[in-house]
Design a protein around this motif. Sequence first.
Motif, PDB file in Angstrom:
ATOM      1  N   TYR A  27     -30.882 107.958  41.779  1.00  0.00           N
ATOM      2  CA  TYR A  27     -29.782 107.615  42.895  1.00  0.00           C
ATOM      3  C   TYR A  27     -30.832 107.874  44.199  1.00  0.00           C
ATOM      4  N   GLY A  28     -30.679 106.628  45.176  1.00  0.00           N
ATOM      5  CA  GLY A  28     -31.802 106.893  46.449  1.00  0.00           C
ATOM      6  C   GLY A  28     -33.031 106.506  46.204  1.00  0.00           C
ATOM      7  N   GLU A  29     -33.747 106.614  47.308  1.00  0.00           N
ATOM      8  CA  GLU A  29     -34.805 106.277  47.555  1.00  0.00           C
ATOM      9  C   GLU A  29     -36.029 106.987  46.565  1.00  0.00           C
ATOM     10  N   ILE A  30     -36.697 106.454  46.009  1.00  0.00           N
ATOM     11  CA  ILE A  30     -37.823 106.914  45.124  1.00  0.00           C
ATOM     12  C   ILE A  30     -39.058 107.292  45.681  1.00  0.00           C
ATOM     13  N   THR A  31     -39.121 108.648  45.981  1.00  0.00           N
ATOM     14  CA  THR A  31     -40.074 109.227  46.845  1.00  0.00           C
ATOM     15  C   THR A  31     -41.330 109.500  45.894  1.00  0.00           C
ATOM     16  N   LYS A  32     -42.704 109.741  46.864  1.00  0.00           N
ATOM     17  CA  LYS A  32     -43.728 110.062  46.016  1.00  0.00           C
ATOM     18  C   LYS A  32     -43.668 111.660  45.703  1.00  0.00           C
ATOM     19  N   ASN A  64     -29.103 103.510  41.142  1.00  0.00           N
ATOM     20  CA  ASN A  64     -28.501 102.856  42.069  1.00  0.00           C
ATOM     21  C   ASN A  64     -29.706 103.149  43.268  1.00  0.00           C
ATOM     22  N   SER A  65     -30.675 102.323  43.496  1.00  0.00           N
ATOM     23  CA  SER A  65     -31.881 102.755  44.294  1.00  0.00           C
ATOM     24  C   SER A  65     -32.234 101.420  45.121  1.00  0.00           C
ATOM     25  N   PRO A  66     -32.732 101.558  46.154  1.00  0.00           N
ATOM     26  CA  PRO A  66     -33.294 100.684  47.007  1.00  0.00           C
ATOM     27  C   PRO A  66     -34.892 100.431  46.769  1.00  0.00           C
ATOM     28  N   GLY A  67     -35.418 101.348  45.835  1.00  0.00           N
ATOM     29  CA  GLY A  67     -36.824 101.269  45.632  1.00  0.00           C
ATOM     30  C   GLY A  67     -37.540 102.310  46.305  1.00  0.00           C
ATOM     31  N   GLY A  68     -39.062 102.025  46.418  1.00  0.00           N
ATOM     32  CA  GLY A  68     -39.336 103.235  47.131  1.00  0.00           C
ATOM     33  C   GLY A  68     -41.048 103.271  46.774  1.00  0.00           C
ATOM     34  N   SER A  69     -41.607 104.367  46.482  1.00  0.00           N
ATOM     35  CA  SER A  69     -43.124 104.516  45.924  1.00  0.00           C
ATOM     36  C   SER A  69     -43.440 103.831  44.891  1.00  0.00           C
ATOM     37  N   VAL A  70     -44.323 103.000  44.929  1.00  0.00           N
ATOM     38  CA  VAL A  70     -44.766 102.290  43.892  1.00  0.00           C
ATOM     39  C   VAL A  70     -45.281 102.930  42.814  1.00  0.00           C
ATOM     40  N   GLY A 248     -42.190  99.858  50.286  1.00  0.00           N
ATOM     41  CA  GLY A 248     -41.382  98.671  50.098  1.00  0.00           C
ATOM     42  C   GLY A 248     -41.340  98.385  48.541  1.00  0.00           C
ATOM     43  N   GLY A 249     -42.176  99.068  47.676  1.00  0.00           N
ATOM     44  CA  GLY A 249     -41.921  99.341  46.385  1.00  0.00           C
ATOM     45  C   GLY A 249     -42.431  97.805  45.923  1.00  0.00           C
ATOM     46  N   ILE A 250     -42.132  97.613  44.737  1.00  0.00           N
ATOM     47  CA  ILE A 250     -42.430  96.241  44.080  1.00  0.00           C
ATOM     48  C   ILE A 250     -41.406  95.291  44.178  1.00  0.00           C
TER      49      ILE A 250
END
Length: 250
Positions: A27-32, A64-70, A248-250
């Motif tokens: 859940y949330g932004e995928i962080t490094k 439920n995520s907007p993406g984040g760290s590639v 931005g992610g992918i």
Amino acid sequence: MGANNKKNKFWNMQMSSDGKSGDIFIYGEITKYAWEEYGEKSAKIFQEELTQLGDVETINLYVNSPGGSVFEGIAIHNMLKRHNARIIAHVDALAASIASVIIMAADEIRMPSNSMLMIHNPWTFAMGNAAELRKQADDLDRVAESAIASYLAKTGDKLTDEKLREMLDAETWLLASEALEYGLCDVVEEENEMVASISEDLFDKYKNVPKQLSDNNQDQTSKEELELRQRISEEAKANLSYYETILGGI
């Protein structure tokens, strides 16, 4: 700062009482980094917790995520892909950018009819001389090819390489029914009341955010859903104000 003061990770894992299945919430932004205050990479901690989950037969992956760290997202995708369990992904509201790549590791993807999937090409902030910028562009191309392979492995003959690249170029937002048509999901379920709860700042990073998301980013959930989200959020919701070099992610 003590361990109890660590910011929440963007995921949470738990095993069922019978020990045969496990749940993973992203859940949330995928962080490094798993925690901003400490330099522990998310993928490393995710792998440790996945191992601790044990030899379960089924993993329910709720997203439920907007993406984040590639690169953290790609690593998580590959960890799940290698796992022996049958993985069922549930898109609670939105799987965008690298989050959409993560769920491609699942054996089955389920989407409520009002949930969405977003796919686009990778992007990043860049600085440096001409040679450094060319290298970053080449790296982005390699990352894009990795994502394309993940999508096509899921879609089979429902989506051609050419069409997929067109969709990535255009930053495409898909309803559950459209994702089903393209083979990017397997089951469309009845709509739920959990809508995307994502920072407007993250929406600003994308070009083609659907009007219903950008104009109405307010939760309209039942009491039960609000209680569920609060409980999960306390354990797993990422610190959405934390941005990485690659967002931005992918």
